[in-house]
Design a protein around this motif. Structure first.
Motif, PDB file in Angstrom:
ATOM      1  N   ALA A 271      -2.039  -3.617   0.036  1.00  0.00           N
ATOM      2  CA  ALA A 271      -2.233  -5.034   0.336  1.00  0.00           C
ATOM      3  C   ALA A 271      -2.103  -5.320   1.832  1.00  0.00           C
ATOM      4  O   ALA A 271      -2.612  -4.572   2.646  1.00  0.00           O
ATOM      5  CB  ALA A 271      -1.307  -5.895  -0.511  1.00  0.00           C
ATOM      6  N   ALA A 272      -1.408  -6.431   2.180  1.00  0.00           N
ATOM      7  CA  ALA A 272      -1.501  -7.009   3.526  1.00  0.00           C
ATOM      8  C   ALA A 272      -2.957  -7.342   3.823  1.00  0.00           C
ATOM      9  O   ALA A 272      -3.382  -7.417   4.981  1.00  0.00           O
ATOM     10  CB  ALA A 272      -0.908  -6.098   4.591  1.00  0.00           C
ATOM     11  N   ASN A 273      -3.702  -7.534   2.754  1.00  0.00           N
ATOM     12  CA  ASN A 273      -5.149  -7.712   2.840  1.00  0.00           C
ATOM     13  C   ASN A 273      -5.527  -9.112   3.298  1.00  0.00           C
ATOM     14  O   ASN A 273      -4.782 -10.071   3.126  1.00  0.00           O
ATOM     15  CB  ASN A 273      -5.780  -7.446   1.471  1.00  0.00           C
ATOM     16  N   ALA A 274      -6.724  -9.212   3.873  1.00  0.00           N
ATOM     17  CA  ALA A 274      -7.251 -10.476   4.379  1.00  0.00           C
ATOM     18  C   ALA A 274      -8.276 -11.000   3.385  1.00  0.00           C
ATOM     19  O   ALA A 274      -9.403 -10.521   3.334  1.00  0.00           O
ATOM     20  CB  ALA A 274      -7.880 -10.270   5.744  1.00  0.00           C
ATOM     21  N   TRP A 275      -7.868 -11.965   2.558  1.00  0.00           N
ATOM     22  CA  TRP A 275      -8.760 -12.425   1.501  1.00  0.00           C
ATOM     23  C   TRP A 275      -9.378 -13.800   1.770  1.00  0.00           C
ATOM     24  O   TRP A 275     -10.340 -14.190   1.111  1.00  0.00           O
ATOM     25  CB  TRP A 275      -8.027 -12.447   0.159  1.00  0.00           C
ATOM     26  N   LEU A 286     -14.659 -12.263  19.515  1.00  0.00           N
ATOM     27  CA  LEU A 286     -13.456 -12.115  18.712  1.00  0.00           C
ATOM     28  C   LEU A 286     -13.673 -12.638  17.301  1.00  0.00           C
ATOM     29  O   LEU A 286     -14.386 -13.639  17.090  1.00  0.00           O
ATOM     30  CB  LEU A 286     -12.291 -12.883  19.344  1.00  0.00           C
ATOM     31  N   VAL A 287     -13.065 -11.961  16.340  1.00  0.00           N
ATOM     32  CA  VAL A 287     -13.025 -12.450  14.966  1.00  0.00           C
ATOM     33  C   VAL A 287     -11.558 -12.638  14.609  1.00  0.00           C
ATOM     34  O   VAL A 287     -10.720 -11.778  14.905  1.00  0.00           O
ATOM     35  CB  VAL A 287     -13.750 -11.503  13.983  1.00  0.00           C
ATOM     36  N   PHE A 288     -11.238 -13.775  13.995  1.00  0.00           N
ATOM     37  CA  PHE A 288      -9.854 -14.141  13.711  1.00  0.00           C
ATOM     38  C   PHE A 288      -9.590 -13.981  12.219  1.00  0.00           C
ATOM     39  O   PHE A 288     -10.299 -14.566  11.387  1.00  0.00           O
ATOM     40  CB  PHE A 288      -9.584 -15.567  14.184  1.00  0.00           C
ATOM     41  N   VAL A 289      -8.572 -13.188  11.910  1.00  0.00           N
ATOM     42  CA  VAL A 289      -8.335 -12.712  10.556  1.00  0.00           C
ATOM     43  C   VAL A 289      -6.955 -13.160  10.072  1.00  0.00           C
ATOM     44  O   VAL A 289      -5.941 -12.795  10.676  1.00  0.00           O
ATOM     45  CB  VAL A 289      -8.427 -11.176  10.506  1.00  0.00           C
ATOM     46  N   PRO A 290      -6.883 -13.937   8.987  1.00  0.00           N
ATOM     47  CA  PRO A 290      -5.589 -14.254   8.385  1.00  0.00           C
ATOM     48  C   PRO A 290      -5.239 -13.193   7.343  1.00  0.00           C
ATOM     49  O   PRO A 290      -6.055 -12.854   6.489  1.00  0.00           O
ATOM     50  CB  PRO A 290      -5.851 -15.611   7.721  1.00  0.00           C
TER      51      PRO A 290
END
Length: 658
Positions: A271-275, A286-290
């Motif tokens: 996990a710690a995945n960006a969904w 830049l791409v911003f990832v939560p």
């Protein structure tokens, strides 16, 4: 291992289908910045009462043949509008193209999603679009619709015809698609637990994709990698793993491409995945990832430390996947406080200059505003001491980051005096339940006796995020204030608790690889109402010029969830997001009472609503076609929220002039 093909790839606006105009909605959040604002002003607070249903379409996609459609199916899609065409997907893997003015179907594409898997979520929030700058106008697949499926495939189809783009994934064995389940340590017994639920972010000629992982099953689950794919060929260009790896042991046979993995971290690597949806700054590349929490959510004894970059927002270089900066928003997450909301990119006035900012809403109800070039806070963030005293084997972080901006929901502990109910008896039962549980305010660790988690793991803010009104300098967001109960269960007591019949309606998870299983549920009365007083849902406007709440209003009512005498309770649970317009309106469905509403963005006064035929747990969008401004929402319900299911796409407009 970063693929060298990515090095030097130019990132800019060339890959977009076209520059956004007032009549287009070119990406999930309106454009790559994710502001969910449309510069159209035909509909205003003065004439919104005249809105009428202009057209509607039924997809026919109600989950037939899917084993858990009744428990997991949603219709969360926000359409794109490009030229004169709308594009949207269903959770069942069908993409539709409609005439934007009439709603007439032009084509549909069926990805033929595997219906035999046990999907943890049945959600697909949108599609993305890309224009090949090297292709001749009118050539096949010069304009592409790119989307991902819940059975983990990335697919490219021709925007004009809906046919597969044969050059995309040509070496994959199935032209037109790429298998996203490769090299993520896919676990066969968990088919249906590794999915893609949000649309890829388009950054120049790169599609950036995250994943959704059922993350309470255990420790070593699938990897939460973020990956960049070439939009022409489908080739993997790079990957970024939110969990650091070190060279200690050889890679396992199922995961040869990720290098050597530290033995300790391998036990909690899942996990710690960006969904959630991402945001893109094309100018800065830049791409911003939560990112989400590391697995499992509610016990971290086998993942010691802060667990960076889980429960964070990070900036990646879109060409290479290199980490530009990161900001962790929850240390050592024990509450399923994923960074679930899409980042929003705005320009703020600071000292007479425009500063490029990133606005990140969170499940905790906090708002973090960062310089998107450096990640430094534009409103101060401080580390504050939080409750300790966890179960044996657990070491919570002694502090957590708190934004200086006012939280959008309460962080207070829940006490017996806070008990609420529909009747005196109901209220008394809630008082007794609260007294028996641990409650010390936000970040109280999970416990054996049961801990009240406020806000609950659904938020605060969730995947619907917020909208940015640039004319009024307002961040507008829907939030929930619903406390949940989380209890850890000693491993040898799990079966007895599960079979006891005392916990009907609770969600259980094994959390394999740890000493504890878990159960969780809404803190509710015997009659099924929340044990704390309404409103349980609000629409809130935060003035980012002043750093103050501009207004806060109850959102929705108890209609459709409570018996008739109790329909008037204000402030309903909600799932979805808002849309703002230059005309001064904020539109939102989201609530459990099956309405689409419009609010005056300046004051928060509700000025219009329309009854929907099913739950509106999707985020609306707006566009212009044929001289009319339309507001469109998908109304298909949300199984886990318990709203009426359906298959509707509905468009509202002012009456046509003749």
């Amino acid at each position: 291992m970063r693929n060298l093909l990515a090095i030097g790839l130019a990132i800019g606006s060339a890959g977009a289908v076209s520059a956004q105009t007032a009549s287009d909605w070119s990406a999930y959040g309106g454009d790559g910045r994710g502001q969910r604002h449309v510069p159209l002003a035909q509909i205003t607070p003065r004439n919104v009462a005249q809105l009428e249903l202009a057209w509607s379409l039924r997809t026919g996609e109600l989950g037939e043949g899917f084993a858990r459609a009744g428990e997991a199916l949603t219709f969360e899609a926000t359409p794109l509008k490009l030229g004169d065409t709308l594009y949207f997907p269903t959770a069942t893997g069908v993409v539709f193209a409609l005439d934007a003015a009439s709603g007439r179907e032009r084509w549909r594409f069926d990805a033929r999603v595997d219906r035999t898997r046990d999907y943890s979520e049945m959600a697909t929030r949108g599609v993305s679009a890309w224009r090949d700058a090297n292709a001749a106008a009118g050539a096949a697949c010069a304009e592409r619709i790119v989307f991902a499926t819940i059975d983990a495939r990335l697919i490219a189809i021709d925007a004009k015809t809906g046919k597969r783009c044969a050059d995309f994934g040509a070496d994959s064995g199935t032209p037109g698609e790429v298998d996203l389940s490769r090299n993520v340590r896919r676990i066969e017994r968990r088919l249906g637990q590794y999915q893609i639920t949000s649309p890829p972010a388009i950054a120049g000629d790169v599609a950036v994709v995250g994943s959704s992982i059922g993350d309470n099953g255990g420790t070593a689950l699938e990897l939460g990698v973020v990956r960049g794919y070439d939009l022409r060929s489908g080739a993997l260009l790079w990957h970024w793993d939110p969990i650091p790896r070190t060279a200690s042991i050889p890679p396992d046979a199922a995961n040869p491409d990720f290098g050597e993995i530290d033995a300790q971290q391998a036990r909690w690597t899942g996990a710690a995945n960006a969904w959630a949806p991402f945001a893109v700054d094309a100018e800065r590349g830049l791409v911003f990832v939560p990112t989400g929490s590391a697995s499992p959510d509610f016990f971290g004894g086998v993942r010691p430390g802060d667990n960076r970059w889980a429960s964070s927002v990070v900036a990646l270089r879109a060409a290479t996947g290199e980490l530009a900066w990161g900001r962790q928003l929850v240390h050592h997450d024990l509450w399923d406080y994923d960074t679930a909301s899409p980042p929003m990119l705005v320009d703020l006035d600071r000292g007479g200059a425009k500063v490029p900012a990133l606005v990140q809403l969170t499940k905790t109800g906090q708002v973090f505003v960062l310089n998107r070039e450096s990640g430094e806070p534009l409103f101060p963030i401080e580390e504050r001491a939080v409750p300790q005293g966890a179960v044996a084997g657990e070491t919570p972080s002694p502090t957590q980051p708190f934004s200086s901006l006012p939280p959008l929901v309460s962080h207070a502990k829940v006490t017996p005096d806070d008990a609420w109910g529909l009747t005196f008896w109901d209220r008394g039962a809630c008082r007794d339940a609260i007294a028996a549980l641990r409650s010390e305010g936000i970040y109280t660790p999970p416990s054996l006796q049961g801990t009240i988690e406020r806000p609950g793991y659904a938020g605060g803010s969730n995947w619907g995020g917020g909208t940015w009104d640039p004319q009024r300098n307002l961040l507008i967001a829907n939030v929930m204030d619903l406390p949940f109960v989380v209890a850890l269960i000693p491993r040898d007591q799990l079966d007895a608790q599960y079979d006891s019949g005392l916990y009907r309606g609770w969600e259980f998870a094994r959390q394999s690889g740890t000493p504890y299983a878990m159960r969780r549920a809404l803190l509710k009365s015997p009659l099924g109402a929340p044990c704390t007083a309404p409103p349980w849902g609000r629409l809130v406007a935060l003035d980012l010029g002043k750093g103050e709440i501009a207004w806060s209003k109850p959102l929705g009512t108890s209609r459709d969830r409570a018996p008739w005498p109790f329909w008037s309770i204000e402030g309903a649970p909600n799932m979805g997001g808002p849309l703002s317009t230059a005309g001064g309106l904020t539109f939102i469905g989201a609530t459990t009472d099956n309405f689409l509403r419009a609010f005056d963005s300046a004051s928060g006064v509700e000025v219009w609503k329309a009854r929907l035929p099913a739950g509106g747990q999707a985020t609306p969008m707006s566009y212009e076609a044929g001289g009319r401004q339309y507001v469109v929402i998908a109304a298909g319900g949300h199984a886990k929220l318990g709203t009426a299911q359906g298959d509707y796409v509905l468009a509202y407009a002012l009456p046509a002039t003749r």
